[in-house]
Enzyme design. Structure first.
Site, short mmCIF file in Angstrom:
data_model
loop_
_atom_site.label_atom_id
_atom_site.label_comp_id
_atom_site.label_asym_id
_atom_site.label_seq_id
_atom_site.Cartn_x
_atom_site.Cartn_y
_atom_site.Cartn_z
CE LYS A 145 38.93 30.04 35.25
NZ LYS A 145 40.39 29.81 34.53
NE ARG A 184 41.03 37.07 33.42
CZ ARG A 184 39.88 36.56 33.09
NH1 ARG A 184 39.86 35.59 33.25
NH2 ARG A 184 39.84 37.54 32.00
#
Length: 286
Positions: A228, A262
Site C-alpha cells: 500500500k 491479507r
C-alpha cells in the site's frame, strides 16, 4: 510483544484455529486494482493465481471483483456478480474445499456467493455502511464477517481524511458495529482497522503503533497493508517496490497481535509468520 488469546472462526462447519496466524491471499478479478500484479481477468490468469495462493501456503483465498483503490470506478452489482461467478467456478472446480472469502460491500452479492458457491467468509470494506442489508444478511448466512473501518467511500475516502482523535473514533466505530451485529445474532466477527482507507500515511502508522490495543475487543484482527501507499510513499517507488516494506509492517503487526494477514505475496507472509512464531515459542521456553 503481545501473545494473542487463542481464537477460532467457524468456516464451512470446521474450526479454523488462529493460535497460529493465517494468511489470506488476494485474488482480484478486476482490471483496475492498485497493484497490477494482482489483477486477474482471464480464466488462465485466475486459475494460475489461485494455484499459486494455495501452493504458497495461504489458508484463505480472498476474491474481489470491485476495486476499492482511491477513485476506483463504480461498477454495477450485476457486473460484480458476473466477475465473481467466473472466479468462483474456477476455484471450486480446481480447489474444492478451499476456504474462500468474498471481498464485497453488497449484501446481495454476499448472499449469492455463499448460497450458490459455498463461500466461507465475507470481507466488507464498508462494515455495512454502503448497504444497510449487509448486517441482517450476515446474521442470516451465519458466516464469519470481516468488517473494516473506512472513512467515506472508495471514490472519496482519500480526499481530506480527518480525525479529532483517530484511535478513539475507530474504537467507537467498531464498538457500535460489533454490538449491532451481536444484536442480530452474528457470531464470528473479525476486525480490520482499514489501513489506507480514509487515512493519511500518518494515520496509518499511528494505527499500527497502537495495534495491540485492539485486543480490548477480544476478536480476531486482520491486517492488510500489502504494497500500500503508506509504504511506497514513505520509501519511494511504486507498489511494485513495496514487498520489503510490506514484510516489515507484517512483522510488526504479528508482534502486536494480528491474526490474519491479507497479502499479495503469500510466500513472504508465510515465512514471516514462521519466523515470528518461532521467536515467540523460544521466548515462552526461556
Amino acid at each position: 510483544m503481545r501473545t494473542s488469546t487463542i481464537k477460532y472462526i467457524n468456516v464451512n462447519g470446521k474450526l479454523m484455529d488462529l493460535a497460529e496466524p493465517q494468511v489470506m491471499g488476494i485474488l482480484n478479478v478486476t482490471p483496475d486494482s492498485f497493484y497490477a500484479g494482482s489483477r486477474q481477468q482471464t480464466e488462465t490468469e485466475i486459475s494460475l493465481r489461485a494455484r499459486r495462493i494455495v501452493d504458497e501456503g495461504a489458508s484463505i483465498i480472498d476474491i474481489g471483483a470491485y476495486s476499492s483503490r482511491p477513485n476506483a470506478e463504480h461498477i454495477s452489482p450485476e457486473e460484480e456478480m458476473r466477475r465473481l461467478r467466473t472466479g468462483l467456478e474456477i476455484i471450486n472446480r480446481e480447489h474444492p474445499g478451499a476456504v474462500v472469502s468474498i471481498d464485497t460491500f453488497r449484501a446481495d452479492v454476499a448472499k449469492m456467493c455463499v448460497e450458490e458457491y459455498g463461500a466461507a467468509i465475507i470481507n466488507d470494506i464498508a462494515a455495512g455502511e454502503m448497504d444497510a442489508a449487509m448486517f441482517p444478511t450476515i446474521a442470516q448466512l451465519g458466516v464469519p464477517y470481516i468488517m473494516m473501518h473506512m472513512q467515506g467511500t472508495p471514490q472519496n475516502m482519500q480526499a481530506q481524511p480527518h480525525y479529532d482523535h483517530l484511535l478513539k473514533e475507530v474504537f467507537y466505530y467498531f464498538s457500535q458495529k460489533v454490538q449491532q451485529l451481536r444484536d442480530l445474532g452474528a457470531k464470528d466477527i473479525i476486525l480490520d482497522p482499514g489501513f489506507g482507507f480514509g487515512k493519511t500515511p500518518e494515520h496509518n502508522y499511528q494505527l499500527m503503533n497502537h495495534l495491540e490495543e485492539f485486543s480490548i475487543f477480544q476478536l480476531p484482527l486482520l491486517v492488510g497493508v500489502s504494497r500500500k501507499s503508506m509504504i511506497y510513499k514513505l520509501l519511494g517507488g511504486t507498489p511494485d517496490d513495496a514487498l520489503n516494506g510490506t514484510t516489515a509492517l507484517n512483522t510488526i503487526a504479528l508482534l502486536k497481535g494480528a491474526d490474519i494477514l491479507r497479502v499479495h505475496d503469500v510466500k513472504a507472509a508465510v515465512e514471516t509468520i514462521k519466523i515470528v512464531q518461532k521467536m515467540k515459542a523460544c521466548a515462552a521456553t526461556f
